[in-house]
Each structure stands twice: as C-alpha cells, then as structure tokens.
Design a protein around this motif. Structure first.
Motif, PDB file in Angstrom:
ATOM      1  N   GLY A 198       0.821  -1.227   0.000  1.00  0.00           N
ATOM      2  CA  GLY A 198       0.000   0.000   0.000  1.00  0.00           C
ATOM      3  C   GLY A 198       0.841   1.256   0.000  1.00  0.00           C
ATOM      4  O   GLY A 198       0.468   2.258   0.612  1.00  0.00           O
ATOM      5  N   LYS A 199       1.946   1.208  -0.738  1.00  0.00           N
ATOM      6  CA  LYS A 199       2.884   2.332  -0.749  1.00  0.00           C
ATOM      7  C   LYS A 199       2.236   3.632  -1.230  1.00  0.00           C
ATOM      8  O   LYS A 199       2.608   4.718  -0.793  1.00  0.00           O
ATOM      9  N   ARG A 200       1.275   3.511  -2.137  1.00  0.00           N
ATOM     10  CA  ARG A 200       0.679   4.728  -2.709  1.00  0.00           C
ATOM     11  C   ARG A 200      -0.596   5.170  -1.986  1.00  0.00           C
ATOM     12  O   ARG A 200      -1.317   6.019  -2.460  1.00  0.00           O
ATOM     13  N   VAL A 201      -0.830   4.571  -0.819  1.00  0.00           N
ATOM     14  CA  VAL A 201      -1.981   4.995   0.000  1.00  0.00           C
ATOM     15  C   VAL A 201      -1.552   6.176   0.886  1.00  0.00           C
ATOM     16  O   VAL A 201      -0.549   6.093   1.599  1.00  0.00           O
ATOM     17  N   ILE A 202      -2.315   7.270   0.800  1.00  0.00           N
ATOM     18  CA  ILE A 202      -1.997   8.469   1.583  1.00  0.00           C
ATOM     19  C   ILE A 202      -3.196   8.819   2.455  1.00  0.00           C
ATOM     20  O   ILE A 202      -4.303   8.991   1.946  1.00  0.00           O
ATOM     21  N   GLU A 203      -2.962   8.935   3.762  1.00  0.00           N
ATOM     22  CA  GLU A 203      -4.047   9.417   4.628  1.00  0.00           C
ATOM     23  C   GLU A 203      -3.806  10.886   4.976  1.00  0.00           C
ATOM     24  O   GLU A 203      -2.726  11.248   5.460  1.00  0.00           O
ATOM     25  N   VAL A 204      -4.810  11.697   4.722  1.00  0.00           N
ATOM     26  CA  VAL A 204      -4.736  13.129   5.043  1.00  0.00           C
ATOM     27  C   VAL A 204      -5.318  13.336   6.442  1.00  0.00           C
ATOM     28  O   VAL A 204      -6.429  12.893   6.721  1.00  0.00           O
ATOM     29  N   GLY A 205      -4.563  13.998   7.306  1.00  0.00           N
ATOM     30  CA  GLY A 205      -5.059  14.327   8.650  1.00  0.00           C
ATOM     31  C   GLY A 205      -5.346  13.109   9.506  1.00  0.00           C
ATOM     32  O   GLY A 205      -6.491  12.905   9.923  1.00  0.00           O
ATOM     33  N   PRO A 206      -4.343  12.280   9.804  1.00  0.00           N
ATOM     34  CA  PRO A 206      -4.585  11.073  10.602  1.00  0.00           C
ATOM     35  C   PRO A 206      -4.961  11.356  12.055  1.00  0.00           C
ATOM     36  O   PRO A 206      -5.587  10.510  12.710  1.00  0.00           O
ATOM     37  N   GLY A 207      -4.601  12.534  12.552  1.00  0.00           N
ATOM     38  CA  GLY A 207      -4.983  12.897  13.929  1.00  0.00           C
ATOM     39  C   GLY A 207      -4.451  11.904  14.929  1.00  0.00           C
ATOM     40  O   GLY A 207      -3.249  11.625  14.982  1.00  0.00           O
ATOM     41  N   LEU A 208      -5.353  11.336  15.729  1.00  0.00           N
ATOM     42  CA  LEU A 208      -4.933  10.380  16.759  1.00  0.00           C
ATOM     43  C   LEU A 208      -4.907   8.948  16.226  1.00  0.00           C
ATOM     44  O   LEU A 208      -4.645   8.013  16.981  1.00  0.00           O
TER      45      LEU A 208
END
Ligand code: SAM
Length: 282
Positions: A52-62
C-alpha cells in the motif's frame, strides 16, 4: 473557549492515556465510534501492491482510521500538521511514515512520482479547509487515482449535485469534470468528538485524468475558472446578464443559444465549450 478535552478512540473504547485538546482551528473532530471507523475502512479497497505504498491518509490525527489502515497497508504515508498528533502517531505506530506538514502545501505530482504512480487518498478531512483540499486534488487529478473522504454533508451534496438542483455550483462542475463522485453514506454528529454541529458524509471520487486531458485540450483551468465563477455569481440570472462583465472584457458575444439560459441549468461540459468559445480557442 472553543477547545475541548477529548480522548482518542482505540478499539471502540476511549484511550485514556492518549488525550489532547482538540483544536477547532485545525478542524479536529476525531472519529470516536469504532463501528463507523470499520464502516469507512471497509470502503477502502486500494490495490495492496508494495504494502500500500501509494496509499496516503490526510489528517490522521490520533489514528482512528490509521490503526485499521496501517495494518492493511504497512507502507502507507500520512500527512498531518499538528505536532502533538505527529508525536502521538510516532509513538503509537513506530513504522508509520508521517509527513509533518500542511496538506495544502503537498506537491502531489512529486509525491506520486516518488511513490511510483497515482495515489489513493483517504481521510476524515478538517472541515475548515475541505474545499481547498478538494480543489488541490482536482488540479492534480492526473496523479491521483481515487479519494475516499469524510466531509460535511453540505459539501458532499455540492460535489454530487446535478444541474437544476439548488446545490449545483462551482464545486459540482469541477468535481464532475475531473472525476466520478459518489456519496457513500452519512455520518451523524454523534460519531465524532468534539461533536460537530453538522452531519457528515463519506464521498468517493474516482478521478478521470483521460477525460480531463481531453476536456482541457483547448482551455486552461484558469480560463474555465473565470467562466464558471462568473456564471455562478448570479446563478439565477440569464447568462446574457450574468456573463456581461466577462464578455465585455473579452469583447465577445455569448452564443445565441446560451443567452437565455441560466448557470444552474448548464451541464459541466457546457462550461468547457463556452470557455473554448469565449477565449477563442476553437
Ligand atoms: N483522522 C482523524 C480521525 O478521523 O479521527 C482526525 C480527523 S480530524 C477531522 C482532521 C485532522 O486533520 C486533524 O488531525 C488535524 O490536525 C488535521 N489537519 C488540519 N489541518 C491540516 C492541514 N492543513 N494539513 C494536514 N493536516 C491537517
């Protein structure tokens, strides 16, 4: 005082050891309900190549979503602005890649190239910058495959609105020219902490870079933006009126069949054709 004391959600229970003050200025409404965490993550069906190298999470927070996603995509990347959340993520997920920066400063092209292809974006977006984030993804749609995003229901309705409906506007036109958007489900305020005043929704955008490339053969994004924004400034007026400032400036007449119509009646593609006509590219 708009800051509230909240705790993070871990396996459905508040994690009392990991608490911080939610900053309203950063749109921090953390997911608190594990059923909804699972419900959102079950919609994320990214290709798992390279962990999942190209998976980006924006604003992971906690890390409410990150906890589930990181297990599935160990090589995913997250982008978070809040130092406290970044420290928290480092201690909770030592292997997780965290980029500590403002997502609006992300160079999506460079990121996609460094990770080997178009990105898959996921995130529970900070509501105060949802629209600029959406426009930055739209502008970079050739580097993004799809995005699965939680946002205010009101914005989700604008993204997916059809012509002749009250929510149809600038965001609908740009979202629908660059992607196939779908509203997946609603999220009640009670699943977040602090509890927001509005209902949210999960939206999926499947970007269509080939379609966008074809549409933008003859017009630039800037030209289209001028036309769409001018038209929607007076959405209920006839185009002969609402477009007058722009047609005067460009010293052009609107096509006859356009004069009596209204911005809210046009299809997204009609705006591209009109831009080609007004800017004399065809
Ligand atoms: N994903 C977490 C969840 O679902 O509980 C947090 C979601 S919260 C709605 C939005 C997150 O985006 C917060 O962690 C906030 O700090 C972060 N954020 C706000 N503005 C940001 C920005 N400009 N760039 C990157 N992250 C930002």
């Amino acid at each position: 005082n708009k800051t509230l004391h909240i705790t993070s959600c871990q396996q459905g229970r508040p994690d009392r050891n990991r608490s911080l003050l939610a900053k309203q200025s950063l749109g921090q409404n953390f997911l608190y309900d594990d059923n909804y965490v699972q419900k959102i993550c079950s919609q994320v069906d990214f290709d798992v190549e390279n962990g999942g190298k190209r998976v980006i999470e924006v604003g992971p927070g906690l890390g409410a979503l990150t906890r589930v996603l990181h297990e599935r995509y160990p090589n995913m990347t997250t982008i978070e602005i809040d130092t406290r959340a970044v420290d928290h993520l480092h201690s909770k997920f030592p292997q997780l890649r965290v980029i500590h920066q403002d997502v609006l400063r992300t160079d999506w092209k460079a990121l996609a190239e460094s990770l080997g292809g178009p990105l898959a974006i996921v995130g529970n977006l900070p509501y105060n910058i949802t629209t600029p984030i959406l426009f930055s993804l739209i502008k970079n749609c050739s580097h993004i495959d799809h995005a699965i995003l939680t946002m205010q229901l009101e914005v989700a309705l604008r993204i997916t609105a059809k012509p002749r409906s009250k929510d149809f506007g600038v965001l609908s036109v740009f979202s629908q020219l660059h992607s196939r958007p779908s509203l997946l489900f609603h999220l009640p305020p009670s699943v977040f902490r602090p509890i927001p005043e509005v209902t949210s929704a999960l939206v999926r955008l499947d970007f269509q870079p080939k379609k966008a490339l074809e549409l933008f053969k003859h017009v630039s994004m800037e030209e289209l933006t001028q036309v769409v924004r001018t038209a929607f400034q007076q959405r209920r007026k006839r185009m002969s009126n609402s477009m007058k400032s722009l047609t005067d400036r460009l010293q052009k007449e609107l096509p006859e069949d356009m004069k009596g119509r209204r911005a809210e009646e046009l299809k997204p593609e009609d705006f591209v054709q009109l831009t080609e006509y007004l800017f004399g590219h065809r």
